[in-house]
Design an enzyme around this catalytic site. Structure first.
Site, mmCIF file in Angstrom:
data_model
loop_
_atom_site.group_PDB
_atom_site.id
_atom_site.type_symbol
_atom_site.label_atom_id
_atom_site.label_comp_id
_atom_site.label_asym_id
_atom_site.label_seq_id
_atom_site.Cartn_x
_atom_site.Cartn_y
_atom_site.Cartn_z
ATOM 1 N N THR A 101 6.818 -11.004 -20.571
ATOM 2 C CA THR A 101 7.645 -10.563 -21.694
ATOM 3 C C THR A 101 7.513 -9.069 -21.942
ATOM 4 O O THR A 101 8.497 -8.378 -22.236
ATOM 5 C CB THR A 101 7.261 -11.343 -22.971
ATOM 6 O OG1 THR A 101 7.515 -12.729 -22.766
ATOM 7 C CG2 THR A 101 8.044 -10.849 -24.172
ATOM 8 N N SER A 313 -14.955 7.967 17.123
ATOM 9 C CA SER A 313 -16.330 8.034 16.633
ATOM 10 C C SER A 313 -16.666 9.437 16.169
ATOM 11 O O SER A 313 -16.236 10.428 16.770
ATOM 12 C CB SER A 313 -17.307 7.608 17.734
ATOM 13 O OG SER A 313 -18.639 7.787 17.320
ATOM 14 N N LYS A 319 -15.025 8.477 22.573
ATOM 15 C CA LYS A 319 -14.819 7.067 22.227
ATOM 16 C C LYS A 319 -13.464 6.891 21.555
ATOM 17 O O LYS A 319 -13.107 7.644 20.650
ATOM 18 C CB LYS A 319 -15.927 6.583 21.302
ATOM 19 C CG LYS A 319 -15.982 5.070 21.134
ATOM 20 C CD LYS A 319 -17.247 4.686 20.374
ATOM 21 C CE LYS A 319 -17.481 3.186 20.384
ATOM 22 N NZ LYS A 319 -16.460 2.464 19.618
#
Length: 461
Positions: A101, A313, A319
């Site tokens: 509401t 990494s 990596k």
């Protein structure tokens, strides 16, 4: 402080409202009552609210209940709400009255204020903007309109992008034969393209499932008003608004066949959320397999190469991690968790009204948004750039003990098992041991132990 506020009045009396706010007393009371999370209704929900108020004003004008000038001003203001131009004035927390509401009144007050400026005379939020409506039928209607649009405009296209990307890889990878795996153990050979074809089919079925579930949102609660009886609304109001909403959105909508079901229960929303959970599970399967197949690059499976999107990494140079797949996994986890919330909220239907709709709407729309974005990015930034490692795949097949499976029809299960045991114990290949044992001719062994032949049905020799 007084210079920064103004006095507004409602049925409970006076209250101070920020001077430049377009909303009024009802919204301000909710602002003060519910400073809980800072979460707001998503853009799609506010857009749906604007559309509902706009089409309601048009319908009330056509029914002779609103003067054309008044209806025109309301429609223009509601159009601003739908467009997002007035989003700064939708300030309420998701954790509020369970019927929503407060947010319905937020919309009514903002639209009434803007319409009053346009018209040059007072437009009432309840008597004019909310004519023929109740929060109890407006909010569930907005939920259906917003979610149905989000599925068709966001989720289905995103899933289609992923399906197509996977299907292209299925064709590209079809010549590559690799080892199959069950229980994380070596199994008989398959083609990499078959594997990706399975993923593409999963997503194709996901599209079918979510479209089927979204059909349940076509029925709109509007017209039930307070408890489903339709008190204070014109009998033609609801079907006309539903037709206008369908016209404006290009989606099928119609008045609910039973307003007591439409307001007392939220089963269609729960079903859609459950379907989103199923899709999240499908996406988890695909993303997990992709990151495992690309694991390594030297000490993992390494059967496919994932595109490099960013350094993986902060400590290990060079990596690269499967970040796009991991993002999908996290998005899927969010959707699964959100479904629990939606399910519990679905149990909040007591007698003639569900009183947990705001949180239900938020979680459902967020699930669609997050899943759509994650799926699309995964397709574009990961799947599209995948490449195969045929040599790695071929080497693993030749070392597999599961090659013995193809020998079973020719030499029997027990003899094939003995070869597998010796292969495991000695490190020699199945082919080498079978040749040494002279179980079949070299020509027969070459034919039976052809990995490509094992990837299709065939009559045993």
């Amino acid at each position: 402080m007084a210079d920064e506020t103004r006095i507004e009045r409602d049925s409970m009396g006076e209250i101070r409202v920020p001077k430049d706010a377009l909303y009024g007393a009802s919204t301000q009371r909710a602002v003060e009552n519910f400073p809980i999370s800072g979460y707001r209704f998503p853009r799609r929900f506010i857009h749906a609210l604007g559309l509902i108020k706009e089409t309601a004003a048009q319908t009330n004008q056509e029914l002779g209940l609103l003067a054309p000038e008044l209806a025109g001003a309301i429609r223009a203001a509601a159009g601003e709400v739908a467009s997002g131009a007035l989003d700064a004035h939708f300030v309420l927390d998701i954790f509020q009255t369970g019927s929503g509401t407060s947010t319905n009144m937020n919309a009514n007050e903002v639209i009434a204020t803007r319409a009053s400026v346009r018209l040059g005379t007072k437009v009432h939020p309840n008597d004019h903007v909310n004519m023929g409506q109740s929060s109890n039928d407006v909010i569930p209607t907005a939920m259906h309109v917003a979610a149905r649009a989000a599925v068709e405009e966001d989720l289905v296209p995103a899933l289609g992008t992923l399906r197509d990307a996977l299907a292209r890889k299925a064709v590209e990878f079809d010549p590559v034969v690799k080892i199959g795996r069950t229980h994380l153990q070596d199994a008989t050979p398959i083609r990499l393209g078959q594997e990706f074809g399975g993923y593409a089919r999963q997503i194709e079925l996901a599209i079918e499932r979510v479209r089927a579930a979204a059909h349940g949102l076509e029925e709109l609660a509007l017209g039930g008003t307070a408890v489903g009886t339709g008190i204070n609304t014109h009998p033609s109001f609801a079907p006309r608004v539903a037709a206008l909403l369908a016209e404006r959105t290009g989606l099928l909508f119609r008045e609910a066949s039973d307003h007591f079901e439409a307001q007392g229960a939220k089963d269609a929303i729960v079903q859609l959320s459950g379907t989103l959970k199923t899709i999240a599970v499908s996406c988890t399967k695909v993303a997990n397999d992709v990151r495992w197949l690309g694991s390594g690059p030297r000490c993992g499976l390494g059967e496919i190469n994932l595109p490099t999107t960013q350094p993986g990494s902060s400590i290990m140079p060079g990596k690269v991690n499967p970040v796009m797949a991991e993002a999908v996994l996290q998005a899927a986890a969010f959707v699964v968790g959100a479904d629990v919330t939606v399910t519990i909220c679905g149990q909040g239907g007591t007698f003639e009204l569900n009183v947990m709709m705001p949180v239900m709407a938020y979680q459902l729309l967020e699930s669609i948004r997050i899943l759509s974005n994650a799926v699309r990015l995964f397709a574009e930034r990961c799947v599209a750039g995948l490449t195969a490692n045929p040599e790695r795949c071929a080497a693993a097949i030749e070392q597999s003990l599961a090659m013995c499976t193809a020998l079973v029809p020719a030499i029997g299960y027990d003899a094939a098992a003995a070869i597998a045991k010796e292969s495991f114990a000695t490190g020699k290949t199945v082919r080498e041991i079978a040749r040494a044992r002279n179980v079949l001719s070299d020509e027969a062994l070459a034919r039976i132990l052809d990995p490509l032949r094992m990837t299709e049905p065939g009559v045993p020799e």
